[in-house]
Write a protein that holds these residues in place. Structure first.
Motif, PDB file in Angstrom:
ATOM      1  N   VAL A  21      53.904  53.959  48.991  1.00 49.98           N
ATOM      2  CA  VAL A  21      54.495  54.674  48.099  1.00 49.98           C
ATOM      3  C   VAL A  21      55.549  55.635  48.758  1.00 49.98           C
ATOM      4  CG1 VAL A  21      52.806  54.795  46.381  1.00 49.98           C
ATOM      5  CG2 VAL A  21      52.716  56.356  48.159  1.00 49.98           C
ATOM      6  N   SER A  78      55.166  58.398  44.785  1.00 48.07           N
ATOM      7  CA  SER A  78      56.009  57.474  43.563  1.00 48.07           C
ATOM      8  C   SER A  78      55.982  56.184  44.137  1.00 48.07           C
ATOM      9  CB  SER A  78      57.184  58.014  43.200  1.00 48.07           C
ATOM     10  OG  SER A  78      57.742  57.219  42.199  1.00 48.07           O
ATOM     11  N   ASN A  83      57.565  52.966  39.245  1.00 47.32           N
ATOM     12  CA  ASN A  83      57.441  54.591  38.703  1.00 47.32           C
ATOM     13  C   ASN A  83      56.310  55.002  38.563  1.00 47.32           C
ATOM     14  OD1 ASN A  83      60.469  54.631  38.970  1.00 47.32           O
ATOM     15  ND2 ASN A  83      60.790  53.705  37.207  1.00 47.32           N
ATOM     16  N   ARG A  84      55.067  54.681  38.953  1.00 45.48           N
ATOM     17  CA  ARG A  84      54.092  55.361  38.616  1.00 45.48           C
ATOM     18  C   ARG A  84      54.220  56.686  40.034  1.00 45.48           C
ATOM     19  NH1 ARG A  84      47.839  53.598  40.983  1.00 45.48           N
ATOM     20  NH2 ARG A  84      47.041  55.796  40.072  1.00 45.48           N
ATOM     21  N   THR A  85      53.885  57.759  39.496  1.00 46.55           N
ATOM     22  CA  THR A  85      53.871  58.819  40.268  1.00 46.55           C
ATOM     23  C   THR A  85      52.527  60.030  40.134  1.00 46.55           C
ATOM     24  OG1 THR A  85      56.235  58.596  39.855  1.00 46.55           O
ATOM     25  CG2 THR A  85      55.633  60.984  40.831  1.00 46.55           C
ATOM     26  N   GLN A  87      51.501  63.883  41.495  1.00 45.11           N
ATOM     27  CA  GLN A  87      51.812  65.161  42.217  1.00 45.11           C
ATOM     28  C   GLN A  87      50.503  65.754  42.405  1.00 45.11           C
ATOM     29  OE1 GLN A  87      53.343  68.501  39.873  1.00 45.11           O
ATOM     30  NE2 GLN A  87      54.724  69.045  41.734  1.00 45.11           N
ATOM     31  N   GLN A 151      52.777  62.224  36.971  1.00 51.86           N
ATOM     32  CA  GLN A 151      54.179  62.298  36.857  1.00 51.86           C
ATOM     33  C   GLN A 151      54.905  61.171  36.376  1.00 51.86           C
ATOM     34  OE1 GLN A 151      55.130  65.324  36.284  1.00 51.86           O
ATOM     35  NE2 GLN A 151      54.185  66.814  37.311  1.00 51.86           N
ATOM     36  N   SER A 152      54.079  60.149  36.158  1.00 46.44           N
ATOM     37  CA  SER A 152      54.960  58.833  35.632  1.00 46.44           C
ATOM     38  C   SER A 152      55.742  59.252  34.602  1.00 46.44           C
ATOM     39  CB  SER A 152      53.887  57.867  35.562  1.00 46.44           C
ATOM     40  OG  SER A 152      53.041  57.648  36.468  1.00 46.44           O
TER      41      SER A 152
END
Length: 165
Positions: A21, A78, A83-85, A87, A151-152
């Motif tokens: 990532v 990320s 775009n899987r994110t 935090q 956060q995706s």
């Protein structure tokens, strides 16, 4: 006797944080703007209650100053292909000298990140140059996660992360 809080992340989420990532970290300090830096790798403690971020000292001066000032850090993980994110925010952050396993994590992460972004058009030499750092310049930032968020992009963006979700 106090009982340590449960981990905010589960084993699958810990694997994601340590996978191929893109990772950035930020902290606040005395300046009116945050110190931000690309992270070379993340190592998650076996009980998942501590995280260690490896950064390149030459690029992380302001981040390290801010962590020394506030003891706080936030990191964003990320996956470019999806775009899987995630935090993670944390306290009790401090910088130290990485051990051999942390330096190996930097090498493993670089390989995994190259494999992640090569299929979407980023040449391996470019990616390796972005993540290259001499071992003597790697700094380990250890911290305790206090909050975690999905956060995706999509309807759950900003929602608290749940272990097992």
């Amino acid at each position: 006797m106090s009982v340590a809080p449960e981990s905010l992340i589960d084993a699958a989420q810990a694997a994601f944080l340590q996978g191929g990532v893109s990772i950035s970290a930020a902290s606040c300090g005395a300046r009116p703007f945050p110190g931000v830096c690309r992270v070379l790798a993340c190592s998650v403690a076996p009980d998942r209650r501590r995280l260690t971020l490896m950064v390149a000292r030459p690029c992380a001066r302001e981040l390290l100053e801010d962590i020394a000032y506030s003891g706080r850090v936030a990191a964003v993980f990320s996956q470019p292909s999806t775009n899987r994110t995630i935090q993670i925010k944390g306290d009790h952050a401090h910088a130290g000298v990485p051990d051999a396993s942390m330096l190996e994590a930097v090498r493993v992460h670089a390989d995994a990140f190259v494999e992640e972004v090569r299929p979407i058009g980023f040449p391996a030499p470019l990616v390796r140059s972005l993540l290259h750092c001499a071992d003597d310049d790697v700094v380990a930032i250890e911290f305790t996660p206090t909050a975690a968020y999905d956060q995706s992009p999509g309807p759950r963006a900003g929602a608290p992360l749940k272990a097992g979700a």
